[in-house]
Write a protein that holds these residues in place. Sequence first.
Motif, PDB file in Angstrom:
ATOM      1  N   ASP A 191     -49.060 -24.447  19.235  1.00 30.12           N
ATOM      2  CA  ASP A 191     -48.663 -23.046  19.390  1.00 30.12           C
ATOM      3  C   ASP A 191     -47.633 -22.627  18.359  1.00 30.12           C
ATOM      4  N   GLU A 192     -46.889 -23.586  17.819  1.00 29.78           N
ATOM      5  CA  GLU A 192     -45.886 -23.304  16.791  1.00 29.78           C
ATOM      6  C   GLU A 192     -45.835 -24.483  15.837  1.00 29.78           C
ATOM      7  N   PRO A 193     -45.289 -24.283  14.636  1.00 32.93           N
ATOM      8  CA  PRO A 193     -45.348 -25.330  13.613  1.00 32.93           C
ATOM      9  C   PRO A 193     -44.789 -26.677  14.043  1.00 32.93           C
ATOM     10  N   SER A 194     -43.719 -26.687  14.819  1.00 38.02           N
ATOM     11  CA  SER A 194     -43.127 -27.971  15.209  1.00 38.02           C
ATOM     12  C   SER A 194     -44.068 -28.810  16.056  1.00 38.02           C
ATOM     13  N   ASP A 195     -45.068 -28.170  16.686  1.00 37.93           N
ATOM     14  CA  ASP A 195     -46.041 -28.930  17.471  1.00 37.93           C
ATOM     15  C   ASP A 195     -46.865 -29.870  16.593  1.00 37.93           C
ATOM     16  N   LEU A 196     -46.959 -29.558  15.306  1.00 35.36           N
ATOM     17  CA  LEU A 196     -47.748 -30.399  14.402  1.00 35.36           C
ATOM     18  C   LEU A 196     -47.181 -31.808  14.278  1.00 35.36           C
ATOM     19  N   LEU A 197     -45.916 -31.986  14.608  1.00 29.09           N
ATOM     20  CA  LEU A 197     -45.301 -33.308  14.506  1.00 29.09           C
ATOM     21  C   LEU A 197     -45.962 -34.309  15.447  1.00 29.09           C
ATOM     22  N   GLY A 198     -46.643 -33.820  16.458  1.00 28.35           N
ATOM     23  CA  GLY A 198     -47.338 -34.700  17.381  1.00 28.35           C
ATOM     24  C   GLY A 198     -48.842 -34.706  17.190  1.00 28.35           C
ATOM     25  N   HIS A 199     -49.321 -34.225  16.037  1.00 27.23           N
ATOM     26  CA  HIS A 199     -50.765 -34.139  15.792  1.00 27.23           C
ATOM     27  C   HIS A 199     -51.186 -35.014  14.611  1.00 27.23           C
TER      28      HIS A 199
END
Length: 306
Positions: free
Chosen positions: A177-185
């Motif tokens: 939902d937001e850029p920081s979520d990419l850290l777990g992808h």
Amino acid sequence: MDSLNALRIFSSAAEFRSFTETAQRLGISPSAVGKAVARLEARVGVRLFHRSTRSITLTQEGQQFLDGCRRIFSEIDALESGFAQSRGAPSGRLRVSLPMIGMLMMPTLSAFMRSFPEIELDMNFSDYLVDVVNDGFDVVVRTGEATDSRLVARTLGAYRLQLVGASVYFDQAGTPDEPSDLLGHACLHHRYPTSGKLQRWPLMNAGTPLDLTLPVTASSSTVEPLIALAEAGMGITCVPDFAIRRQVLDGSLSVVLDRYTEHSGVFRAVWPYSPYPSPKLRVFVDFLAKNLLPIRADRPNPSVAT
């Protein structure tokens, strides 16, 4: 005509850096190539090549002489093309330098070949900076600006970088939902072949670039494997919008975090200046400008400079 033939032999030898390959291309013997170059050197009074048992390289005077030959041949081609315009369709060999991502342009290039079957496309794919004039290309397609005053540039169209993934991946890992979520992808990165560095994902928040150290699940020097991995549900990748237009339309890939992704660039065609550009060059550039990156309703029409 003998002098012109000698210039063509010399120019071919300078391009292929080999008397043997030049002879094969021209259908003459290697000794005939060597003798023609030797007679030309005697006539102009300078050494044009450094010779060794394995290769030949241009001397400084040879490079100057080659530049002059290219100007002569360009004028001859322009003169011939001017007369050819009234006689039939554009034809002949067109040397084109394309970026590595140019493989994604193949549908457009295939359509061009079907439209102009008399033009032979000689395509070179590379992300290295090429010297349009000295490397002997008729036209080069690249991103960025053209700064050489000897060149003419035309904008072919604009593109954006977008983050995409497959529904099967988002069903398992969740949708960011937001850029920081990419850290777990799982993140699939493009690696520049020239520098070895990873391409930065253009993540922004309220106009401020975000400096995130994203996971590296896989990397590739070309874009096609990243798209294939994303379609297979292996993660999220960041690629040009024109490269995944079909996948987004058919639903095999979905765009995420679009409001946090701010990037735009342009492709340009660049070619050596001539007052008489050849018909084959004109129709090629016109075709790419019309078909490579068609204007979308959500994207402004880029200005065209010639």
